[in-house]
Design a protein around this motif. Structure first.
Motif, PDB file in Angstrom:
ATOM      1  N   SER A 212       0.763  -1.171   0.002  1.00  0.00           N
ATOM      2  CA  SER A 212      -0.117  -0.147  -0.213  1.00  0.00           C
ATOM      3  C   SER A 212       0.792   1.312  -0.113  1.00  0.00           C
ATOM      4  CB  SER A 212      -0.862   0.157   1.261  1.00  0.00           C
ATOM      5  OG  SER A 212      -1.800  -0.921   1.062  1.00  0.00           O
ATOM      6  N   ALA A 213       1.853   1.181   0.847  1.00  0.00           N
ATOM      7  CA  ALA A 213       2.748   2.516   1.009  1.00  0.00           C
ATOM      8  C   ALA A 213       3.486   2.691  -0.286  1.00  0.00           C
ATOM      9  CB  ALA A 213       3.606   2.314   1.980  1.00  0.00           C
ATOM     10  N   THR A 214       4.031   1.616  -1.005  1.00  0.00           N
ATOM     11  CA  THR A 214       4.840   1.586  -2.283  1.00  0.00           C
ATOM     12  C   THR A 214       3.652   2.196  -3.332  1.00  0.00           C
ATOM     13  OG1 THR A 214       6.012  -0.089  -1.627  1.00  0.00           O
ATOM     14  CG2 THR A 214       6.150   0.602  -4.033  1.00  0.00           C
ATOM     15  N   ASN A 215       2.642   1.468  -3.435  1.00  0.00           N
ATOM     16  CA  ASN A 215       1.717   2.253  -4.419  1.00  0.00           C
ATOM     17  C   ASN A 215       1.183   3.578  -4.115  1.00  0.00           C
ATOM     18  OD1 ASN A 215       1.916  -0.537  -5.575  1.00  0.00           O
ATOM     19  ND2 ASN A 215       0.014  -1.407  -4.624  1.00  0.00           N
ATOM     20  N   ASP A 216       0.587   3.815  -3.026  1.00  0.00           N
ATOM     21  CA  ASP A 216       0.278   5.281  -2.468  1.00  0.00           C
ATOM     22  C   ASP A 216       1.240   6.157  -2.911  1.00  0.00           C
ATOM     23  OD1 ASP A 216      -2.113   4.129  -2.057  1.00  0.00           O
ATOM     24  OD2 ASP A 216      -1.855   4.014   0.353  1.00  0.00           O
ATOM     25  N   LEU A 217       2.433   5.977  -2.506  1.00  0.00           N
ATOM     26  CA  LEU A 217       3.809   6.895  -2.670  1.00  0.00           C
ATOM     27  C   LEU A 217       3.858   7.196  -4.330  1.00  0.00           C
ATOM     28  CD1 LEU A 217       6.121   6.179  -0.028  1.00  0.00           C
ATOM     29  CD2 LEU A 217       4.901   8.061  -0.222  1.00  0.00           C
TER      30      LEU A 217
ATOM     31  N   ASN B  45       1.712   7.120  -6.583  1.00  0.00           N
ATOM     32  CA  ASN B  45       0.385   7.854  -6.954  1.00  0.00           C
ATOM     33  C   ASN B  45       0.362   9.322  -6.380  1.00  0.00           C
ATOM     34  OD1 ASN B  45      -0.337   5.830  -8.662  1.00  0.00           O
ATOM     35  ND2 ASN B  45      -1.524   4.936  -7.003  1.00  0.00           N
ATOM     36  N   TYR B  46       1.219   9.595  -5.011  1.00  0.00           N
ATOM     37  CA  TYR B  46       1.100  10.538  -4.400  1.00  0.00           C
ATOM     38  C   TYR B  46       1.415  11.788  -5.101  1.00  0.00           C
ATOM     39  CZ  TYR B  46       1.552  13.586  -0.112  1.00  0.00           C
ATOM     40  OH  TYR B  46       1.262  14.781   0.706  1.00  0.00           O
ATOM     41  N   ASP B  47       2.488  11.854  -5.762  1.00  0.00           N
ATOM     42  CA  ASP B  47       3.132  13.087  -6.424  1.00  0.00           C
ATOM     43  C   ASP B  47       1.859  13.577  -7.762  1.00  0.00           C
ATOM     44  OD1 ASP B  47       5.323  13.283  -5.005  1.00  0.00           O
ATOM     45  OD2 ASP B  47       6.604  12.341  -6.563  1.00  0.00           O
ATOM     46  N   GLN B  48       1.465  12.407  -8.522  1.00  0.00           N
ATOM     47  CA  GLN B  48       0.365  12.739  -9.453  1.00  0.00           C
ATOM     48  C   GLN B  48      -0.741  13.300  -8.728  1.00  0.00           C
ATOM     49  OE1 GLN B  48       0.720  12.377 -12.545  1.00  0.00           O
ATOM     50  NE2 GLN B  48      -1.179  13.359 -12.735  1.00  0.00           N
ATOM     51  N   LYS B  49      -1.209  12.906  -7.560  1.00  0.00           N
ATOM     52  CA  LYS B  49      -2.207  13.779  -6.850  1.00  0.00           C
ATOM     53  C   LYS B  49      -2.073  15.008  -6.407  1.00  0.00           C
ATOM     54  CE  LYS B  49      -4.269   9.404  -4.947  1.00  0.00           C
ATOM     55  NZ  LYS B  49      -4.331   8.763  -3.603  1.00  0.00           N
ATOM     56  N   ARG B  50      -0.820  15.263  -6.216  1.00  0.00           N
ATOM     57  CA  ARG B  50      -0.402  16.887  -5.841  1.00  0.00           C
ATOM     58  C   ARG B  50      -0.482  17.604  -7.092  1.00  0.00           C
ATOM     59  NH1 ARG B  50       5.124  16.640  -2.553  1.00  0.00           N
ATOM     60  NH2 ARG B  50       4.923  19.167  -2.851  1.00  0.00           N
ATOM     61  N   HIS B  51       0.064  16.775  -8.310  1.00  0.00           N
ATOM     62  CA  HIS B  51      -0.111  17.523  -9.670  1.00  0.00           C
ATOM     63  C   HIS B  51      -1.286  17.900  -9.813  1.00  0.00           C
ATOM     64  CE1 HIS B  51       4.194  17.461 -10.611  1.00  0.00           C
ATOM     65  NE2 HIS B  51       4.290  16.118 -10.492  1.00  0.00           N
ATOM     66  N   GLU B  52      -2.508  17.091  -9.716  1.00  0.00           N
ATOM     67  CA  GLU B  52      -3.839  17.355  -9.890  1.00  0.00           C
ATOM     68  C   GLU B  52      -4.502  18.473  -9.006  1.00  0.00           C
ATOM     69  OE1 GLU B  52      -5.523  16.148 -12.557  1.00  0.00           O
ATOM     70  OE2 GLU B  52      -3.505  15.060 -13.230  1.00  0.00           O
ATOM     71  N   GLU B  53      -3.878  18.364  -7.696  1.00  0.00           N
ATOM     72  CA  GLU B  53      -4.534  19.260  -6.937  1.00  0.00           C
ATOM     73  C   GLU B  53      -3.943  20.709  -7.319  1.00  0.00           C
ATOM     74  OE1 GLU B  53      -3.089  17.842  -3.220  1.00  0.00           O
ATOM     75  OE2 GLU B  53      -4.848  16.532  -2.818  1.00  0.00           O
ATOM     76  N   PHE B  54      -2.720  20.852  -7.782  1.00  0.00           N
ATOM     77  CA  PHE B  54      -2.075  22.027  -8.229  1.00  0.00           C
ATOM     78  C   PHE B  54      -2.896  22.421  -9.303  1.00  0.00           C
ATOM     79  CE2 PHE B  54       0.808  24.301 -10.915  1.00  0.00           C
ATOM     80  CZ  PHE B  54       0.970  25.625 -10.031  1.00  0.00           C
ATOM     81  N   LYS B  55      -2.961  21.783 -10.271  1.00  0.00           N
ATOM     82  CA  LYS B  55      -3.858  22.035 -11.703  1.00  0.00           C
ATOM     83  C   LYS B  55      -5.197  22.497 -11.217  1.00  0.00           C
ATOM     84  CE  LYS B  55      -3.644  19.219 -15.009  1.00  0.00           C
ATOM     85  NZ  LYS B  55      -4.232  17.929 -15.864  1.00  0.00           N
ATOM     86  N   ARG B  56      -5.888  21.859 -10.264  1.00  0.00           N
ATOM     87  CA  ARG B  56      -7.279  22.593  -9.844  1.00  0.00           C
ATOM     88  C   ARG B  56      -7.009  24.098  -9.071  1.00  0.00           C
ATOM     89  NH1 ARG B  56     -12.374  20.769  -9.205  1.00  0.00           N
ATOM     90  NH2 ARG B  56     -13.646  21.796  -7.524  1.00  0.00           N
ATOM     91  N   TYR B  57      -6.127  24.035  -8.412  1.00  0.00           N
ATOM     92  CA  TYR B  57      -5.881  25.310  -8.063  1.00  0.00           C
ATOM     93  C   TYR B  57      -5.636  26.443  -8.699  1.00  0.00           C
ATOM     94  CZ  TYR B  57      -2.919  28.872  -5.459  1.00  0.00           C
ATOM     95  OH  TYR B  57      -2.433  29.979  -4.797  1.00  0.00           O
ATOM     96  N   GLU B  58      -4.762  26.075  -9.804  1.00  0.00           N
ATOM     97  CA  GLU B  58      -4.345  27.014 -10.852  1.00  0.00           C
ATOM     98  C   GLU B  58      -5.918  27.402 -11.568  1.00  0.00           C
ATOM     99  OE1 GLU B  58      -0.899  28.430 -12.077  1.00  0.00           O
ATOM    100  OE2 GLU B  58      -1.674  28.658  -9.715  1.00  0.00           O
ATOM    101  N   MET B  59      -6.288  26.687 -11.931  1.00  0.00           N
ATOM    102  CA  MET B  59      -7.590  26.769 -12.686  1.00  0.00           C
ATOM    103  C   MET B  59      -8.955  27.785 -11.747  1.00  0.00           C
ATOM    104  SD  MET B  59      -8.409  23.270 -15.408  1.00  0.00           S
ATOM    105  CE  MET B  59      -8.346  22.239 -13.938  1.00  0.00           C
ATOM    106  N   MET B  60      -8.849  26.929 -10.842  1.00  0.00           N
ATOM    107  CA  MET B  60      -9.669  28.069  -9.840  1.00  0.00           C
ATOM    108  C   MET B  60      -9.389  29.394  -9.757  1.00  0.00           C
ATOM    109  SD  MET B  60     -12.527  28.113  -7.862  1.00  0.00           S
ATOM    110  CE  MET B  60     -12.820  26.469  -7.661  1.00  0.00           C
ATOM    111  N   LYS B  61      -8.075  29.606  -9.561  1.00  0.00           N
ATOM    112  CA  LYS B  61      -7.543  30.940  -9.478  1.00  0.00           C
ATOM    113  C   LYS B  61      -7.851  31.796 -10.418  1.00  0.00           C
ATOM    114  CE  LYS B  61      -2.916  31.585  -9.322  1.00  0.00           C
ATOM    115  NZ  LYS B  61      -1.436  31.757  -8.838  1.00  0.00           N
TER     116      LYS B  61
END
Length: 358
Positions: free
Chosen positions: A121-126, A128-144
């Protein structure tokens, strides 16, 4: 290799449990020796988990205790969610299934399956973790950007023109910065060697540099130690408290730099840079003669099509919210009418049962 170095500062919701399990396993001499002779791919495939059967009794006892504490923590979270949603009865066993990093069917003892699930779980989640952060940032930029455009809509022509001019000035100010060295390149590391380490760039030595920035002395440069190397580059582009510089964007840039260097240098993909990997990278063309680095301002986080879809989604969400608000208002009005009707019926019944006057 020590197991704990693979999962430093994960940001995962079960980070504390993961770290405590690892800390106790590393105290067992047998497990520590097996770990030293096991490569990362075998660890990911669960071969190390089988060694749990051979660790000391006191370690197993502590792992059992840690698991029970974690199960209780998850049950508390489920109970809090239950209370927040109106106290509806929930099946704890079913809900525990969503936490795939442990064997929820046995909440009392820590077994081989638990360690295998935790590693997987830790290996798989890690991963995917950076990709989730990229997606969150993309949403942040679009909302801005969405909020900026909505703000402009509410202004008259003169003020809208002034705001757009101000926005363009801020954008140009942010873009006006010194050249950014390619992350992980000789030029970039020499600048750290000079500015942070206070050493002569002409005396740059990769092996000495590695030892200086392996700050915890474990023989590896981990992701946090690597990210620290980019601070000087980021300071060229981002300064706190300036309107033109967004610190959320700075952290995204730091993440991009770290990912890029890891992809280039971390050949065995264990999320750590060994001395051998580092020295090998210093002989590559990318280190000696790198391409220019494309910063966020040159590589937008989202496309026009993604922005269009995002705004359509926001419009749909707003429409759904408005419909829900309207439905609730109608329900409220209907309940008020029913209450008035009941009050009238009650008053009528009370009137009928009043004693007759003589």
């Amino acid at each position: 290799m020590e197991f704990g170095f693979l999962f430093q500062d994960t940001g995962l919701h079960y980070d504390r449990y993961l770290r405590e399990v690892i800390d106790f396993l590393e105290k067992d001499q047998h497990f520590r020796e097996k770990l030293h002779n096991t490569d990362m791919e075998d660890i990911k495939q669960g071969k190390l988990a089988k060694e749990l059967d051979f660790v000391g009794h006191h370690v197993r006892t502590k792992l059992d205790e840690l698991k029970r504490q974690e199960v209780n923590r998850l049950r508390t979270l489920i109970k809090a969610k239950q209370d927040a949603e109106g106290g509806h009865e929930m099946n704890h066993k079913v809900l525990l299934k969503q936490f795939e990093y442990m064997n929820h069917m046995n909440p009392h003892t820590f077994e081989v399956e638990d360690l295998d699930k935790l590693i997987q779980s830790a290996t798989n989640d890690l991963e995917n973790y950076d990709q989730k952060r990229h997606e969150e940032f993309k949403r942040y930029e679009m909302m801005k950007e969405h909020e900026r455009k909505e703000h402009l809509k509410n202004l008259d022509e003169e003020h809208r023109k002034d705001e757009e001019q101000h926005y363009e000035e801020l954008r140009k100010k942010h873009a006006d910065h010194p050249k950014i060295n390619h992350p992980g390149s000789q030029d970039q590391l020499k600048e750290v060697w000079k500015e942070s380490d206070g050493l002569d760039p002409n005396d740059f030595d990769p092996k000495t540099f590695f030892k200086l920035h392996d700050t915890n002395g474990d023989g590896y440069i981990d992701e946090q130690e690597l990210e620290a190397l980019f601070t000087k580059e980021l300071e060229k582009m981002y300064r706190p408290n300036l309107d033109e510089d967004d610190m959320t964007e700075m952290e995204e840039e730091r993440l991009r730099m770290r990912e890029h260097v890891m992809n280039e240098v971390d050949t065995n993909k264990d999320r750590l840079v060994s001395l051998d990997e580092f020295l090998m990278s210093t002989n590559k063309k990318e280190f000696l003669e790198p391409d220019s680095w494309e910063t966020l301002e040159q590589a937008p986080a989202y496309t026009d099509e993604e922005m269009k879809l995002f705004e359509e989604q926001l419009a749909q969400e707003e429409s759904n919210l408005n419909q829900k608000t309207s439905d609730l208002q109608k329900q409220k009005e209907e309940l008020e009418r029913q209450q008035e009707k009941l009050n009238a019926q009650k008053a009528e019944l009370q009137q009928q049962h009043l004693p007759a006057r003589s």
